[in-house]
Design a protein around this motif. Structure first.
Motif, PDB file in Angstrom:
ATOM      1  N   GLU A  94       0.829  -1.204   0.000  1.00  0.00           N
ATOM      2  CA  GLU A  94       0.000   0.000   0.000  1.00  0.00           C
ATOM      3  C   GLU A  94       0.863   1.253   0.000  1.00  0.00           C
ATOM      4  O   GLU A  94       0.577   2.214  -0.731  1.00  0.00           O
ATOM      5  CB  GLU A  94      -0.918  -0.017   1.220  1.00  0.00           C
ATOM      6  CG  GLU A  94      -1.859   1.158   1.290  1.00  0.00           C
ATOM      7  CD  GLU A  94      -2.752   1.125   2.509  1.00  0.00           C
ATOM      8  OE1 GLU A  94      -3.690   1.929   2.553  1.00  0.00           O
ATOM      9  OE2 GLU A  94      -2.506   0.307   3.415  1.00  0.00           O
ATOM     10  N   GLN A  95       1.939   1.250   0.790  1.00  0.00           N
ATOM     11  CA  GLN A  95       2.830   2.408   0.811  1.00  0.00           C
ATOM     12  C   GLN A  95       3.520   2.588  -0.534  1.00  0.00           C
ATOM     13  O   GLN A  95       3.663   3.716  -1.021  1.00  0.00           O
ATOM     14  CB  GLN A  95       3.863   2.239   1.926  1.00  0.00           C
ATOM     15  CG  GLN A  95       3.273   2.391   3.307  1.00  0.00           C
ATOM     16  CD  GLN A  95       4.293   2.111   4.401  1.00  0.00           C
ATOM     17  OE1 GLN A  95       5.412   1.721   4.126  1.00  0.00           O
ATOM     18  NE2 GLN A  95       3.888   2.313   5.647  1.00  0.00           N
ATOM     19  N   GLU A  96       3.937   1.484  -1.169  1.00  0.00           N
ATOM     20  CA  GLU A  96       4.561   1.576  -2.487  1.00  0.00           C
ATOM     21  C   GLU A  96       3.566   2.113  -3.513  1.00  0.00           C
ATOM     22  O   GLU A  96       3.912   2.939  -4.362  1.00  0.00           O
ATOM     23  CB  GLU A  96       5.085   0.204  -2.928  1.00  0.00           C
ATOM     24  CG  GLU A  96       6.275  -0.273  -2.134  1.00  0.00           C
ATOM     25  CD  GLU A  96       7.495   0.605  -2.332  1.00  0.00           C
ATOM     26  OE1 GLU A  96       7.734   1.077  -3.458  1.00  0.00           O
ATOM     27  OE2 GLU A  96       8.210   0.836  -1.336  1.00  0.00           O
ATOM     28  N   ALA A  97       2.331   1.636  -3.435  1.00  0.00           N
ATOM     29  CA  ALA A  97       1.301   2.115  -4.365  1.00  0.00           C
ATOM     30  C   ALA A  97       1.023   3.598  -4.153  1.00  0.00           C
ATOM     31  O   ALA A  97       0.836   4.352  -5.120  1.00  0.00           O
ATOM     32  CB  ALA A  97       0.021   1.304  -4.198  1.00  0.00           C
ATOM     33  N   ASN A  98       1.008   4.037  -2.897  1.00  0.00           N
ATOM     34  CA  ASN A  98       0.797   5.460  -2.608  1.00  0.00           C
ATOM     35  C   ASN A  98       1.945   6.307  -3.148  1.00  0.00           C
ATOM     36  O   ASN A  98       1.724   7.385  -3.713  1.00  0.00           O
ATOM     37  CB  ASN A  98       0.636   5.686  -1.109  1.00  0.00           C
ATOM     38  CG  ASN A  98      -0.696   5.202  -0.593  1.00  0.00           C
ATOM     39  OD1 ASN A  98      -1.644   5.029  -1.363  1.00  0.00           O
ATOM     40  ND2 ASN A  98      -0.777   4.958   0.695  1.00  0.00           N
TER      41      ASN A  98
END
Length: 161
Positions: A94-98
């Protein structure tokens, strides 16, 4: 069981539904229906299992020591709960996608600024029907004829005839 229920995260179904493509609405509805049915079953269960009345069984069972043995084994039994190994991976994804989304937004803003400049150039340009060839070459340098590369333009060289 109560600790487990506290760990369950609430799903924002409206936000989830906004991100579902139209061709996957049926799958989304099936997922939501199944999730709701499982959630309803889980909430219908009591937080603590009913307690066993060991005194009643001691009076009802004739064999001495059997109920005590069952009670000690029952109290010694612990059911291990599986460890959550995926939440950290999901949070990292999720952090990478953000990060990727924010980078894409910044790149898009840069592209939009460039396109705004080009649009302003086109709005301030002389209408095409009023341009001379020199005006076209000044406005669009890629249209200027390269006399060194095409020496005979607009005619073909005699050798090609």
């Amino acid at each position: 069981m109560a600790g487990r229920r506290a760990a369950i995260k609430a799903v924002d179904w409206l936000a989830f539904a906004e991100r579902v493509p139209p061709n996957q609405k049926a799958m989304f509805n099936a997922l939501k229906t199944r999730s709701d049915s499982i959630s309803a079953k889980l909430t219908s269960l009591p937080t603590k299992p009913p307690t066993i009345d060991w005194a009643f069984y001691r009076t009802a069972i004739v064999k001495a020591g059997l109920v005590d043995e069952f009670e000690t084994k029952f109290n010694a039994t612990t059911i291990p709960e599986p460890k959550d190994t995926q939440t950290e991976k999901i949070n990292a994804q999720e952090q990478e996608a953000n990060k990727a989304a924010l980078a894409y937004i910044e790149e898009s803003k840069a592209r939009m600024a460039q396109f705004e400049k080009e649009l302003a150039k086109f709005k301030n340009m002389i209408p095409f029907d009023q341009m001379t060839i020199q005006d076209v070459n000044d406005a669009f340098p890629e249209t200027k004829l390269d006399k060194e590369k095409y020496v005979y333009w607009p005619h073909k060289p005699i050798a090609e005839l």
